[in-house]
Design a protein around this motif. Structure first.
Motif, PDB file in Angstrom:
ATOM      1  N   SER A  55       0.828  -1.209   0.000  1.00  0.00           N
ATOM      2  CA  SER A  55       0.000   0.000   0.000  1.00  0.00           C
ATOM      3  C   SER A  55       0.862   1.257   0.000  1.00  0.00           C
ATOM      4  O   SER A  55       0.552   2.235  -0.690  1.00  0.00           O
ATOM      5  N   THR A  57       3.859   1.527  -1.251  1.00  0.00           N
ATOM      6  CA  THR A  57       4.444   1.643  -2.581  1.00  0.00           C
ATOM      7  C   THR A  57       3.442   2.236  -3.563  1.00  0.00           C
ATOM      8  O   THR A  57       3.790   3.100  -4.376  1.00  0.00           O
ATOM      9  N   GLN A  58       2.200   1.790  -3.480  1.00  0.00           N
ATOM     10  CA  GLN A  58       1.161   2.333  -4.359  1.00  0.00           C
ATOM     11  C   GLN A  58       0.938   3.820  -4.090  1.00  0.00           C
ATOM     12  O   GLN A  58       0.747   4.606  -5.019  1.00  0.00           O
ATOM     13  N   ALA A  59       0.961   4.200  -2.814  1.00  0.00           N
ATOM     14  CA  ALA A  59       0.784   5.611  -2.466  1.00  0.00           C
ATOM     15  C   ALA A  59       1.942   6.451  -2.988  1.00  0.00           C
ATOM     16  O   ALA A  59       1.736   7.583  -3.455  1.00  0.00           O
ATOM     17  N   LYS A  61       3.663   5.831  -5.652  1.00  0.00           N
ATOM     18  CA  LYS A  61       3.476   5.944  -7.096  1.00  0.00           C
ATOM     19  C   LYS A  61       2.435   7.005  -7.437  1.00  0.00           C
ATOM     20  O   LYS A  61       2.611   7.774  -8.372  1.00  0.00           O
ATOM     21  N   GLN A  62       1.342   7.037  -6.676  1.00  0.00           N
ATOM     22  CA  GLN A  62       0.259   7.961  -6.970  1.00  0.00           C
ATOM     23  C   GLN A  62       0.587   9.388  -6.547  1.00  0.00           C
ATOM     24  O   GLN A  62       0.356  10.331  -7.298  1.00  0.00           O
ATOM     25  N   CYS A  63       1.110   9.538  -5.342  1.00  0.00           N
ATOM     26  CA  CYS A  63       1.340  10.885  -4.808  1.00  0.00           C
ATOM     27  C   CYS A  63       2.498  11.579  -5.493  1.00  0.00           C
ATOM     28  O   CYS A  63       2.367  12.707  -5.945  1.00  0.00           O
ATOM     29  N   GLN A  64       3.618  10.913  -5.493  1.00  0.00           N
ATOM     30  CA  GLN A  64       4.823  11.581  -5.962  1.00  0.00           C
ATOM     31  C   GLN A  64       5.687  10.624  -6.776  1.00  0.00           C
ATOM     32  O   GLN A  64       6.733  10.165  -6.314  1.00  0.00           O
ATOM     33  N   PRO A  65       5.275  10.288  -8.001  1.00  0.00           N
ATOM     34  CA  PRO A  65       6.073   9.354  -8.787  1.00  0.00           C
ATOM     35  C   PRO A  65       7.438   9.912  -9.182  1.00  0.00           C
ATOM     36  O   PRO A  65       8.384   9.165  -9.357  1.00  0.00           O
TER      37      PRO A  65
END
Length: 128
Positions: A55, A57-59, A61-65
């Motif tokens: 989770s 890691t997914q955050a 990617k979404q927030c600040q790739p």
């Protein structure tokens, strides 16, 4: 399913910078993970449950790739060996039965620490 895992992140500050590490630490805390230095070295590690790390890691990617592509790639690579910990028990049981059809319920229960009821339901689902 949410077993603890540790992912090594060597030279994290040198690669992404102190400000980004601080932001990642606060985000990791939100997901129940801990991002901290390994003793007094320059190496860091992320510790937490397998699902929590996924989770986090997914955050990231979404927030600040753009923030930390190094951090994201290291976390994804660190999660690969723990893929079995990320799938639900029911799915894991059905997968194991399909991979080895001759597995007994006792062996299934021993390998996954499931109950006899869960093993029987998985056998029924795999046969259907």
């Amino acid at each position: 399913m949410n077993e603890a895992i540790v992912i090594a992140l060597p030279s994290l500050i040198h690669r992404i910078g102190r400000e980004k590490v601080t932001q990642a630490q606060t985000l990791a805390d939100d997901f129940g993970c801990s991002l901290k230095r390994v003793r007094r070295s320059r190496n860091w590690q992320l510790a937490g449950g397998a699902v929590d790390v996924q989770s986090f890691t997914q955050a990231l990617k979404q927030c600040q790739p753009v923030m930390a592509p190094y951090l994201i790639t290291k976390l994804e690579a660190g999660l690969l060996p723990h893929a079995d910990k990320l799938e639900p028990l029911e799915v894991k049981l059905v997968r194991m039965i399909r991979e080895t059809p001759g597995i007994t319920l006792g062996e299934l229960m021993e390998q996954t620490q499931c109950t006899i009821i869960e093993a029987r339901q998985a056998r029924f689902e795999a046969d259907s």
